[in-house]
Design a protein around this motif. Structure first.
Motif, PDB file in Angstrom:
ATOM      1  N   ASN A   1       0.813  -1.216   0.000  1.00 55.63           N
ATOM      2  CA  ASN A   1       0.000   0.000   0.000  1.00 55.63           C
ATOM      3  C   ASN A   1       0.849   1.269   0.000  1.00 55.63           C
ATOM      4  O   ASN A   1       0.331   2.362  -0.234  1.00 55.63           O
ATOM      5  CB  ASN A   1      -0.921   0.010   1.228  1.00 55.63           C
ATOM      6  CG  ASN A   1      -1.940  -1.112   1.188  1.00 55.63           C
ATOM      7  OD1 ASN A   1      -2.348  -1.547   0.116  1.00 55.63           O
ATOM      8  ND2 ASN A   1      -2.342  -1.592   2.356  1.00 55.63           N
ATOM      9  N   ASN A   2       2.152   1.121   0.285  1.00 55.77           N
ATOM     10  CA  ASN A   2       3.013   2.294   0.409  1.00 55.77           C
ATOM     11  C   ASN A   2       3.973   2.477  -0.762  1.00 55.77           C
ATOM     12  O   ASN A   2       4.746   3.431  -0.773  1.00 55.77           O
ATOM     13  CB  ASN A   2       3.835   2.199   1.704  1.00 55.77           C
ATOM     14  CG  ASN A   2       2.977   2.354   2.944  1.00 55.77           C
ATOM     15  OD1 ASN A   2       2.301   3.358   3.103  1.00 55.77           O
ATOM     16  ND2 ASN A   2       2.988   1.359   3.805  1.00 55.77           N
ATOM     17  N   VAL A   3       3.979   1.557  -1.728  1.00 51.28           N
ATOM     18  CA  VAL A   3       4.926   1.670  -2.837  1.00 51.28           C
ATOM     19  C   VAL A   3       4.251   2.299  -4.048  1.00 51.28           C
ATOM     20  O   VAL A   3       3.051   2.149  -4.255  1.00 51.28           O
ATOM     21  CB  VAL A   3       5.527   0.295  -3.207  1.00 51.28           C
ATOM     22  CG1 VAL A   3       6.270  -0.294  -2.023  1.00 51.28           C
ATOM     23  CG2 VAL A   3       4.450  -0.667  -3.698  1.00 51.28           C
ATOM     24  N   PHE A   4       5.040   3.005  -4.834  1.00 46.90           N
ATOM     25  CA  PHE A   4       4.491   3.662  -6.018  1.00 46.90           C
ATOM     26  C   PHE A   4       5.627   4.074  -6.943  1.00 46.90           C
ATOM     27  O   PHE A   4       6.797   4.085  -6.572  1.00 46.90           O
ATOM     28  CB  PHE A   4       3.658   4.891  -5.629  1.00 46.90           C
ATOM     29  CG  PHE A   4       4.374   5.854  -4.716  1.00 46.90           C
ATOM     30  CD1 PHE A   4       5.337   6.733  -5.194  1.00 46.90           C
ATOM     31  CD2 PHE A   4       4.088   5.869  -3.357  1.00 46.90           C
ATOM     32  CE1 PHE A   4       5.994   7.613  -4.350  1.00 46.90           C
ATOM     33  CE2 PHE A   4       4.742   6.747  -2.496  1.00 46.90           C
ATOM     34  CZ  PHE A   4       5.693   7.621  -2.999  1.00 46.90           C
ATOM     35  N   GLU A   5       5.253   4.415  -8.161  1.00 45.38           N
ATOM     36  CA  GLU A   5       6.162   4.986  -9.148  1.00 45.38           C
ATOM     37  C   GLU A   5       5.348   5.957  -9.987  1.00 45.38           C
ATOM     38  O   GLU A   5       4.429   5.545 -10.694  1.00 45.38           O
ATOM     39  CB  GLU A   5       6.782   3.895 -10.022  1.00 45.38           C
ATOM     40  CG  GLU A   5       7.816   4.418 -10.997  1.00 45.38           C
ATOM     41  CD  GLU A   5       8.507   3.292 -11.751  1.00 45.38           C
ATOM     42  OE1 GLU A   5       9.712   3.100 -11.544  1.00 45.38           O
ATOM     43  OE2 GLU A   5       7.820   2.604 -12.540  1.00 45.38           O
ATOM     44  N   GLU A   6       5.669   7.235  -9.904  1.00 50.76           N
ATOM     45  CA  GLU A   6       4.848   8.247 -10.557  1.00 50.76           C
ATOM     46  C   GLU A   6       5.696   9.455 -10.923  1.00 50.76           C
ATOM     47  O   GLU A   6       6.786   9.658 -10.377  1.00 50.76           O
ATOM     48  CB  GLU A   6       3.694   8.664  -9.630  1.00 50.76           C
ATOM     49  CG  GLU A   6       4.142   8.999  -8.222  1.00 50.76           C
ATOM     50  CD  GLU A   6       3.032   8.877  -7.188  1.00 50.76           C
ATOM     51  OE1 GLU A   6       2.005   8.246  -7.496  1.00 50.76           O
ATOM     52  OE2 GLU A   6       3.193   9.425  -6.090  1.00 50.76           O
ATOM     53  N   ASP A   7       5.198  10.240 -11.859  1.00 50.24           N
ATOM     54  CA  ASP A   7       5.947  11.415 -12.297  1.00 50.24           C
ATOM     55  C   ASP A   7       5.022  12.607 -12.463  1.00 50.24           C
ATOM     56  O   ASP A   7       3.798  12.497 -12.369  1.00 50.24           O
ATOM     57  CB  ASP A   7       6.702  11.128 -13.596  1.00 50.24           C
ATOM     58  CG  ASP A   7       5.808  10.500 -14.657  1.00 50.24           C
ATOM     59  OD1 ASP A   7       4.588  10.757 -14.640  1.00 50.24           O
ATOM     60  OD2 ASP A   7       6.331   9.760 -15.502  1.00 50.24           O
ATOM     61  N   GLY A   8       5.639  13.761 -12.707  1.00 54.18           N
ATOM     62  CA  GLY A   8       4.878  14.993 -12.851  1.00 54.18           C
ATOM     63  C   GLY A   8       5.816  16.165 -13.063  1.00 54.18           C
ATOM     64  O   GLY A   8       6.988  15.998 -13.424  1.00 54.18           O
TER      65      GLY A   8
END
Length: 415
Positions: free
Chosen positions: A125-132
């Motif tokens: 629930n705490n992992v992610f990969e995102e950009d902006g």
């Protein structure tokens, strides 16, 4: 039951590290080392010093939030390697001493993006990969600046048990934030604006809570592996002296916004004799001296690593897909070999164009001379992987003294 209650009481620790040069050979390997849990478990290292603060408490669950901020000219999409399983096994037989008891590793789980691959749902629930993108308006010259960013988080959880079955839970959250701005001449001026405690990383497509970048005063450690070669300097149209001296010194000056700051920097093997003969070594020697004497406020600690010629590949990705095909037919095998030689030659030429002939020649010489008689005359050749480990080790281990010089030979024997 009280033990489970203690596990529900979680004590977090937040550590912020600024990393410059993470797309280069040493920088990328250093980041990989920083993402290995084992680095923080060694005796006398990061975790042990934190646990000592809670010897008299009833807390048995500790979370270490590690934030790594990488400022780059381009985005690095390379996937990070998972923790070395051999070293994890080593941790199983090395106890963790807490409250005068020995705790042994009982179980370990991990989670890396995507969350569906997690071996622990609570971690997933705490992992992610995102950009902006980030829009800065309050810069030094009052102009609007846009940066791209990419943030990735991976997590690990270690469950320890004592001989009387007491639990100790250690959770690691590693967050890598890549901040991309192509004009490196502006990095130093943008540093206070980026880390002003006013900037939020709002991803383009996600429901996750946005991460707020800390104030620069909270970023206590900076790792600098910036450097250039003649080929990259010519390709990017900048002066080598600017990158090897001015850029690093300017960033270090803005980084030392308050006291209690640490800088771990890679320079080169050096001494007073060669620094007066060769311009490159003279520049590095000048940088080391000015980092000690010209920063205000001064660094609380400066760690200088002086590796010799590096054993490693600055552009190894060019050869990843080159495989010699085999055939039972002699004529077909000769044809396969001819094709392989041609592809290898093209990749080799492409690599030299990318990193320069001098850099490639240095790689080949260092590989041939590593731990051979006469290596010390070249500055003591050392593997890039060992230099990266030494850099990460020095960045996370509490060491004494305002100045620490780490020679190439010491780097080689640190592991």
């Amino acid at each position: 039951m009280s033990n489970n209650h203690n596990l529900s009481k979680n004590q977090p620790f937040n550590d912020h590290i600024l990393l410059l040069g993470s797309t280069g050979l040493i920088g990328s390997l250093t980041l990989e080392e920083l993402l290995k849990v084992e680095l923080y478990l060694d005796a006398g290292n990061d975790l042990e010093s934190k646990l000592k603060l809670y010897e008299n408490s009833d807390i048995n669950h500790f979370t270490l939030n590690k934030f790594f901020y990488c400022i780059n000219r381009k985005l690095n999409n390379e996937k990070r390697s998972p923790a070395n399983e051999y070293l994890v096994e080593r941790c199983r037989v090395t106890p963790l001493v807490f409250r005068k008891q020995q705790y042994y590793l009982h179980n370990n789980t991990s989670a890396t993006p995507p969350a569906s691959q997690s071996s622990n749902p609570s971690l997933g629930n705490n992992v992610f990969e995102e950009d902006g993108t980030i829009h800065l308006t309050q810069t030094v010259d009052n102009r609007s600046v846009t940066l791209n960013f990419k943030q990735t988080r991976q997590s690990y959880q270690l469950e320890y048990l004592s001989k009387d079955l007491r639990n100790l839970l250690i959770t690691f959250h590693f967050t890598i934030v890549q901040l991309v701005f192509e004009d490196s001449t502006q990095w130093a001026d943008l540093l206070p604006s980026i880390f002003s405690e006013e900037v939020k990383l709002i991803p383009e497509e996600t429901n996750n809570i946005s991460l707020k970048l800390p104030h620069l005063d909270e970023v206590k450690t900076m790792i600098c592996t910036l450097g250039t070669n003649s080929s990259s300097a010519k390709h990017n149209c900048y002066d080598r002296y600017f990158v090897d001296y001015h850029l690093t010194l300017q960033i270090a000056q803005n980084f030392t916004s308050c006291k209690d700051k640490r800088l771990i920097i890679i320079t080169s093997f050096n001494n007073s004799l060669i620094s007066h003969i060769f311009p490159y070594f003279k520049t590095k020697y000048q940088l080391e001296n000015d980092l000690q004497n010209k920063l205000s406020p001064a660094l609380s600690q400066l760690v200088v690593l002086r590796p010799g010629p590096l054993v490693g590949n600055h552009a190894s990705y060019y050869h990843k897909d080159l495989r010699l095909r085999y055939s039972p037919s002699l004529s077909e095998q000769l044809e396969n070999y001819r094709e392989w030689c041609w592809e290898y030659k093209k990749a080799f030429v492409k690599e030299i164009r990318k990193i320069g002939f001098k850099t490639k020649a240095s790689e080949l010489i260092a590989k041939a001379m590593y731990r051979k008689p006469g290596s010390s005359f070249l500055g003591y050749c050392v593997p890039a992987s060992k230099t990266a480990y030494a850099t990460a080790y020095m960045a996370t281990k509490p060491i004494l003294g305002e100045l620490r010089i780490v020679s190439s030979k010491e780097i080689d024997h640190l592991t």
